[in-house]
Design a protein around this motif. Structure first.
Motif, mmCIF file in Angstrom:
data_model
loop_
_atom_site.group_PDB
_atom_site.id
_atom_site.type_symbol
_atom_site.label_atom_id
_atom_site.label_comp_id
_atom_site.label_asym_id
_atom_site.label_seq_id
_atom_site.Cartn_x
_atom_site.Cartn_y
_atom_site.Cartn_z
ATOM 1 N N ARG A 63 -30.524 -11.320 16.260
ATOM 2 C CA ARG A 63 -31.144 -10.617 15.140
ATOM 3 C C ARG A 63 -32.458 -9.930 15.493
ATOM 4 N NH1 ARG A 63 -31.258 -14.954 10.443
ATOM 5 N NH2 ARG A 63 -32.328 -13.237 9.369
ATOM 6 N N ASN A 64 -33.141 -10.389 16.534
ATOM 7 C CA ASN A 64 -34.395 -9.726 16.913
ATOM 8 C C ASN A 64 -34.200 -8.747 18.073
ATOM 9 O OD1 ASN A 64 -33.954 -11.881 18.704
ATOM 10 N ND2 ASN A 64 -36.134 -12.052 19.201
ATOM 11 N N LEU A 65 -32.952 -8.326 18.308
ATOM 12 C CA LEU A 65 -32.663 -7.301 19.315
ATOM 13 C C LEU A 65 -32.457 -5.975 18.592
ATOM 14 C CD1 LEU A 65 -30.700 -7.535 22.542
ATOM 15 C CD2 LEU A 65 -30.073 -5.705 20.966
ATOM 16 N N ASP A 66 -33.287 -4.964 18.915
ATOM 17 C CA ASP A 66 -33.306 -3.707 18.169
ATOM 18 C C ASP A 66 -32.559 -2.566 18.842
ATOM 19 O OD1 ASP A 66 -34.816 -4.879 16.191
ATOM 20 O OD2 ASP A 66 -36.734 -4.235 17.043
ATOM 21 N N ALA A 77 -17.622 3.485 28.080
ATOM 22 C CA ALA A 77 -17.099 2.344 27.325
ATOM 23 C C ALA A 77 -17.964 2.054 26.101
ATOM 24 C CB ALA A 77 -17.018 1.115 28.224
ATOM 25 N N CYS A 78 -19.283 2.207 26.222
ATOM 26 C CA CYS A 78 -20.155 1.956 25.082
ATOM 27 C C CYS A 78 -20.020 3.039 24.017
ATOM 28 C CB CYS A 78 -21.607 1.831 25.538
ATOM 29 S SG CYS A 78 -22.005 0.185 26.206
ATOM 30 N N ARG A 79 -19.578 4.229 24.402
ATOM 31 C CA ARG A 79 -19.277 5.250 23.383
ATOM 32 C C ARG A 79 -18.223 4.718 22.422
ATOM 33 N NH1 ARG A 79 -17.465 7.297 19.759
ATOM 34 N NH2 ARG A 79 -16.917 9.471 19.314
ATOM 35 N N ALA A 80 -17.231 4.012 22.965
ATOM 36 C CA ALA A 80 -16.166 3.473 22.117
ATOM 37 C C ALA A 80 -16.653 2.308 21.263
ATOM 38 C CB ALA A 80 -14.989 3.042 22.983
ATOM 39 N N LEU A 81 -17.749 1.670 21.677
ATOM 40 C CA LEU A 81 -18.279 0.531 20.926
ATOM 41 C C LEU A 81 -19.289 0.944 19.863
ATOM 42 C CD1 LEU A 81 -18.777 -1.967 23.901
ATOM 43 C CD2 LEU A 81 -16.924 -1.955 22.215
ATOM 44 N N ALA A 82 -19.690 2.218 19.866
ATOM 45 C CA ALA A 82 -20.650 2.715 18.882
ATOM 46 C C ALA A 82 -19.916 3.072 17.591
ATOM 47 C CB ALA A 82 -21.386 3.931 19.426
ATOM 48 N N ASP A 83 -20.555 2.775 16.473
ATOM 49 C CA ASP A 83 -19.974 3.083 15.165
ATOM 50 C C ASP A 83 -20.242 4.524 14.747
ATOM 51 O OD1 ASP A 83 -19.147 0.225 14.168
ATOM 52 O OD2 ASP A 83 -21.147 0.018 15.015
ATOM 53 N N ALA A 97 -27.944 5.146 25.096
ATOM 54 C CA ALA A 97 -28.859 4.425 24.215
ATOM 55 C C ALA A 97 -28.134 4.123 22.910
ATOM 56 C CB ALA A 97 -30.116 5.250 23.941
ATOM 57 N N MET A 98 -28.386 2.925 22.361
ATOM 58 C CA MET A 98 -27.765 2.516 21.103
ATOM 59 C C MET A 98 -28.814 1.828 20.239
ATOM 60 S SD MET A 98 -24.209 1.029 22.751
ATOM 61 C CE MET A 98 -23.400 0.632 21.200
ATOM 62 N N ARG A 99 -28.873 2.212 18.973
ATOM 63 C CA ARG A 99 -29.800 1.590 18.032
ATOM 64 C C ARG A 99 -29.021 1.067 16.836
ATOM 65 N NH1 ARG A 99 -32.927 6.959 15.603
ATOM 66 N NH2 ARG A 99 -31.097 7.939 14.657
ATOM 67 N N ARG A 100 -29.585 0.047 16.208
ATOM 68 C CA ARG A 100 -28.925 -0.544 15.048
ATOM 69 C C ARG A 100 -28.950 0.422 13.870
ATOM 70 N NH1 ARG A 100 -27.651 -5.968 15.448
ATOM 71 N NH2 ARG A 100 -28.859 -7.217 16.938
ATOM 72 N N LEU A 101 -27.839 0.487 13.154
ATOM 73 C CA LEU A 101 -27.767 1.242 11.909
ATOM 74 C C LEU A 101 -28.261 0.368 10.766
ATOM 75 C CD1 LEU A 101 -24.275 2.891 12.455
ATOM 76 C CD2 LEU A 101 -26.466 4.097 12.351
ATOM 77 N N PRO A 102 -28.865 0.974 9.752
ATOM 78 C CA PRO A 102 -29.400 0.172 8.641
ATOM 79 C C PRO A 102 -28.367 -0.746 8.000
ATOM 80 C CG PRO A 102 -30.189 2.435 8.514
ATOM 81 C CD PRO A 102 -29.178 2.401 9.610
ATOM 82 N N GLY A 103 -27.135 -0.293 7.883
ATOM 83 C CA GLY A 103 -26.108 -1.115 7.253
ATOM 84 C C GLY A 103 -25.324 -1.973 8.221
ATOM 85 N N GLY A 104 -25.766 -2.033 9.483
ATOM 86 C CA GLY A 104 -25.045 -2.784 10.506
ATOM 87 C C GLY A 104 -24.328 -1.854 11.458
ATOM 88 N N GLY A 105 -23.989 -2.343 12.623
ATOM 89 C CA GLY A 105 -23.344 -1.527 13.646
ATOM 90 C C GLY A 105 -24.360 -0.781 14.492
ATOM 91 N N TRP A 106 -23.845 0.131 15.334
ATOM 92 C CA TRP A 106 -24.674 0.823 16.320
ATOM 93 C C TRP A 106 -24.491 2.334 16.235
ATOM 94 C CZ3 TRP A 106 -28.120 -2.006 18.957
ATOM 95 C CH2 TRP A 106 -27.865 -3.369 19.140
#
Length: 263
Positions: A63-66, A77-83, A97-106
């Protein structure tokens, strides 16, 4: 060396790769966190391709990973894991680079290409109108092709896997008609770029032979450690100008700051 004071309030960022011994992002971003007075730290996380999905799912639960930075070989591969992805990441089919979305996911983005183009310009090399031979159609190479084409260059791409190069060309050619092609090897160019992992490990073959390039061709390598890769040493021995890998990452710092909202 900047001392990092890790506390229970510290926000975490991770850079994912396999291997990670060569990554330079922590050495650049951790001093930035300190300079900005941010209680945050970036650490390398080594994950195999087979274990990448589990690693990302596990990190998602922290939860504290931004945010995540992504290096070889995980960018596609991470492109496929991004929402959700930015336009540049959608075109390249990769993220770094991937950042958390406000409603969850990346949300995924790719700044490799823009960082590379900015690094060229800072060093006095304008890509607009240049002919570029690009070795590598993977995650970094795809992002660099997009950025170079957006900057007005003409790009020829080569990859050890011809199908991957052909796929990149078919995906991007409609957006940049007449300025992108696949070729079995390097041809005459103003700029020859290594966007492959060749050079990370001792004994790796050269992605192309600098001695076969025309005089004056600028040879660039995106590998950052060692500073003088085998390719750049060979280019210098052939009397060609060279462009090192670190400016590509250094020029991405401002992009990361904006993407992650670091102030």
């Amino acid at each position: 060396m900047v001392a990092v004071n890790i506390r229970g309030t510290t926000r975490l960022y991770a850079v994912l790769g396999d291997p990670v011994a060569q990554v330079r992002a922590p050495a650049l971003l951790n001093p930035l966190f300190a300079q900005l007075g941010l209680d945050a730290v970036l650490v390398p996380v080594e994950a195999t391709p087979a274990g990448l999905g589990d690693a990302v799912r596990g990190l998602t639960a922290v939860r504290n990973l931004d945010g995540l930075l992504v290096t070889v070989p995980h960018k596609m591969a991470c492109r496929a894991l991004a929402d959700r992805v930015t336009e540049a990441a959608a075109l390249s089919g990769s993220v770094n680079a991937m950042r958390r979305l406000p409603g969850g996911g990346w949300e995924g983005a790719n700044f490799d290409g823009e960082g590379f183009v900015r690094g060229l310009r800072t060093a006095g090399h304008e890509p607009r109108g240049a002919t570029v031979c690009l070795a590598g159609a993977g995650g970094a190479g795809s992002a660099m092709a997009v950025a170079l084409l957006r900057a007005g260059a003409h790009v020829t791409v080569w990859d050890a896997d011809p199908d991957r190069a052909a796929s990149l060309v078919s995906r991007l050619a409609p957006h940049f008609p007449g300025r992108l092609a696949a070729a079995p090897g390097h041809v005459d160019a103003d700029l020859a770029v290594n966007a492959t992992p060749m050079g990370l490990r001792p004994g790796d073959p050269l992605p192309f032979d600098p001695a076969a390039l025309r005089p004056g061709t600028l040879v660039a390598d995106i590998i950052m450690s060692p500073r003088y890769t085998a390719l750049l040493r060979a280019a210098r021995e052939a009397g060609l100008p060279v462009h090192h890998g670190e400016p590509m990452l250094a020029e991405q710092i401002a992009l990361y700051r904006e993407f992650f909202g670091l102030g």
